[in-house]
Write a protein that holds these residues in place. Structure first.
Motif, PDB file in Angstrom:
ATOM      1  N   LYS A  61       0.645  -1.161  -0.153  1.00 29.00           N
ATOM      2  CA  LYS A  61       0.351  -0.044  -0.321  1.00 29.00           C
ATOM      3  C   LYS A  61       0.900   1.261  -0.540  1.00 29.00           C
ATOM      4  O   LYS A  61       0.392   1.997  -0.897  1.00 29.00           O
ATOM      5  CB  LYS A  61      -1.129  -0.497   1.078  1.00 29.00           C
ATOM      6  N   VAL A  62       2.157   1.089   0.996  1.00 27.80           N
ATOM      7  CA  VAL A  62       3.181   2.403   0.645  1.00 27.80           C
ATOM      8  C   VAL A  62       3.654   2.557  -0.658  1.00 27.80           C
ATOM      9  O   VAL A  62       3.813   3.961  -0.944  1.00 27.80           O
ATOM     10  CB  VAL A  62       3.908   2.093   2.196  1.00 27.80           C
ATOM     11  N   GLN A  63       4.098   1.232  -1.448  1.00 29.79           N
ATOM     12  CA  GLN A  63       4.653   1.350  -2.342  1.00 29.79           C
ATOM     13  C   GLN A  63       3.191   1.819  -3.499  1.00 29.79           C
ATOM     14  O   GLN A  63       3.810   3.006  -4.742  1.00 29.79           O
ATOM     15  CB  GLN A  63       4.904   0.265  -2.729  1.00 29.79           C
ATOM     16  N   THR A  67       5.017   7.148  -6.270  1.00 27.13           N
ATOM     17  CA  THR A  67       5.156   7.421  -7.424  1.00 27.13           C
ATOM     18  C   THR A  67       6.750   7.994  -7.344  1.00 27.13           C
ATOM     19  O   THR A  67       7.637   8.125  -7.047  1.00 27.13           O
ATOM     20  CB  THR A  67       5.009   8.479  -7.996  1.00 27.13           C
ATOM     21  N   ASP A  68       7.305   6.776  -8.867  1.00 28.13           N
ATOM     22  CA  ASP A  68       8.761   6.980  -8.767  1.00 28.13           C
ATOM     23  C   ASP A  68       9.252   8.342  -9.338  1.00 28.13           C
ATOM     24  O   ASP A  68      10.204   8.693  -8.275  1.00 28.13           O
ATOM     25  CB  ASP A  68       8.624   6.183 -10.622  1.00 28.13           C
ATOM     26  N   GLU A  69       8.661   9.144  -9.420  1.00 25.98           N
ATOM     27  CA  GLU A  69       8.757  10.573  -9.936  1.00 25.98           C
ATOM     28  C   GLU A  69       8.920  11.115  -7.935  1.00 25.98           C
ATOM     29  O   GLU A  69      10.053  11.794  -7.606  1.00 25.98           O
ATOM     30  CB  GLU A  69       8.131  11.563  -9.778  1.00 25.98           C
ATOM     31  N   ALA A  70       8.140  10.818  -7.376  1.00 27.01           N
ATOM     32  CA  ALA A  70       8.181  11.162  -5.850  1.00 27.01           C
ATOM     33  C   ALA A  70       9.746  10.149  -5.277  1.00 27.01           C
ATOM     34  O   ALA A  70       9.542  11.438  -4.358  1.00 27.01           O
ATOM     35  CB  ALA A  70       6.979  10.644  -5.210  1.00 27.01           C
ATOM     36  N   LEU A  71       9.735   9.244  -5.178  1.00 24.18           N
ATOM     37  CA  LEU A  71      11.235   9.104  -4.645  1.00 24.18           C
ATOM     38  C   LEU A  71      11.530   9.531  -4.936  1.00 24.18           C
ATOM     39  O   LEU A  71      12.838   9.693  -4.406  1.00 24.18           O
ATOM     40  CB  LEU A  71      10.817   6.953  -4.902  1.00 24.18           C
ATOM     41  N   LEU A  72      12.028  10.013  -6.810  1.00 26.36           N
ATOM     42  CA  LEU A  72      13.921  10.686  -7.144  1.00 26.36           C
ATOM     43  C   LEU A  72      13.408  11.624  -6.872  1.00 26.36           C
ATOM     44  O   LEU A  72      14.651  11.346  -6.001  1.00 26.36           O
ATOM     45  CB  LEU A  72      13.166  10.158  -8.642  1.00 26.36           C
ATOM     46  N   ALA A 101      18.569   4.357  -9.476  1.00 23.98           N
ATOM     47  CA  ALA A 101      18.728   3.132  -9.261  1.00 23.98           C
ATOM     48  C   ALA A 101      18.769   2.640  -7.532  1.00 23.98           C
ATOM     49  O   ALA A 101      18.319   1.803  -7.264  1.00 23.98           O
ATOM     50  CB  ALA A 101      20.188   2.647  -9.706  1.00 23.98           C
ATOM     51  N   LEU A 102      18.282   3.571  -7.166  1.00 18.75           N
ATOM     52  CA  LEU A 102      17.681   3.782  -5.318  1.00 18.75           C
ATOM     53  C   LEU A 102      16.640   3.064  -5.249  1.00 18.75           C
ATOM     54  O   LEU A 102      15.615   3.098  -4.527  1.00 18.75           O
ATOM     55  CB  LEU A 102      18.264   4.806  -4.362  1.00 18.75           C
ATOM     56  N   VAL A 103      15.768   4.076  -6.142  1.00 15.95           N
ATOM     57  CA  VAL A 103      14.437   4.000  -6.241  1.00 15.95           C
ATOM     58  C   VAL A 103      14.064   2.905  -6.908  1.00 15.95           C
ATOM     59  O   VAL A 103      12.899   2.051  -6.484  1.00 15.95           O
ATOM     60  CB  VAL A 103      13.801   4.685  -7.282  1.00 15.95           C
ATOM     61  N   GLY A 104      14.756   1.732  -7.715  1.00 16.18           N
ATOM     62  CA  GLY A 104      14.376   0.787  -8.188  1.00 16.18           C
ATOM     63  C   GLY A 104      14.899  -0.585  -7.356  1.00 16.18           C
ATOM     64  O   GLY A 104      14.212  -1.554  -6.675  1.00 16.18           O
ATOM     65  N   LEU A 105      15.635  -0.152  -6.252  1.00 20.10           N
ATOM     66  CA  LEU A 105      16.599  -0.650  -4.908  1.00 20.10           C
ATOM     67  C   LEU A 105      14.893  -0.797  -4.059  1.00 20.10           C
ATOM     68  O   LEU A 105      14.657  -1.400  -3.027  1.00 20.10           O
ATOM     69  CB  LEU A 105      17.442  -0.605  -4.608  1.00 20.10           C
ATOM     70  N   ILE A 106      14.603   0.448  -3.754  1.00 22.93           N
ATOM     71  CA  ILE A 106      13.272   0.671  -2.728  1.00 22.93           C
ATOM     72  C   ILE A 106      11.938  -0.282  -3.536  1.00 22.93           C
ATOM     73  O   ILE A 106      11.426  -0.717  -2.193  1.00 22.93           O
ATOM     74  CB  ILE A 106      12.104   2.147  -2.881  1.00 22.93           C
ATOM     75  N   ARG A 107      11.649   0.002  -4.681  1.00 24.03           N
ATOM     76  CA  ARG A 107      10.451  -0.958  -5.084  1.00 24.03           C
ATOM     77  C   ARG A 107      10.826  -2.463  -4.867  1.00 24.03           C
ATOM     78  O   ARG A 107      10.090  -2.883  -5.021  1.00 24.03           O
ATOM     79  CB  ARG A 107      10.691  -0.915  -6.816  1.00 24.03           C
TER      80      ARG A 107
END
Ligand code: HEC
Length: 111
Positions: A61-63, A67-72, A101-107
């Motif tokens: 739910k958190v994920q 959005t990827d943009e917000a994470l970045l 790459a960190l965003v990918g890791l978070i995902r």
């Protein structure tokens, strides 16, 4: 024993010899810059994580709410709420590629 030593030595050599800032460094960057608050596996199961009431990135739910943009953006520019900086920006320490790459890791922390 001997094989183990060789293996460890090989790993050390490999780590030192790696070119800076490849995507494979995401885990290392996470460990160095992020894990102290967000937790090794993104669950915020650290003292800081609990104090700051950080989100559990293993929660679907958190994920979904991020959005990827917000994470970045949060990673590079930090997080400021009501004029107060909650998380500092990492744009000086990380390249845009590192941050991606960190965003990918978070995902990947999602269960
Ligand atoms: C000093 C503790 C601390 C460190 C270290 C830290 N963060 Fe954060 N992070 C925070 C806080 C506090 C927030 C804001 C949470 C909120 O507003 O609910 C946050 C928010 C975020 C967000 C926005 C999404 C969310 O959970 O609200 C992302 C993405 C993020 N951090 C990634 C990172 C990455 C990547 C690193 C390492 C490069 C990192 N953080 C290092 C404390 C930290």
């Amino acid at each position: 024993m001997k094989t183990k030593c060789t293996w460890v030595l090989g790993l050390v050599t490999l780590t030192i010899g790696l070119p800076i800032a490849s995507a494979a460094d995401a885990a290392a960057n996470w460990e160095e810059y992020c894990a102290s608050c967000h937790g090794a596996t993104g669950k915020a199961d650290t003292k800081m994580g609990q104090k700051l009431k950080l989100k559990d990135y293993s929660d679907a739910k958190v994920q979904a709410a991020l959005t990827d943009e917000a994470l970045l953006k949060a990673t590079l520019e930090g997080v400021t709420v009501d004029g107060k900086q909650k998380m500092k920006p990492y744009a000086e320490k990380l390249t845009a590629a590192d941050a991606k790459a960190l965003v990918g890791l978070i995902r990947s922390f999602k269960k």
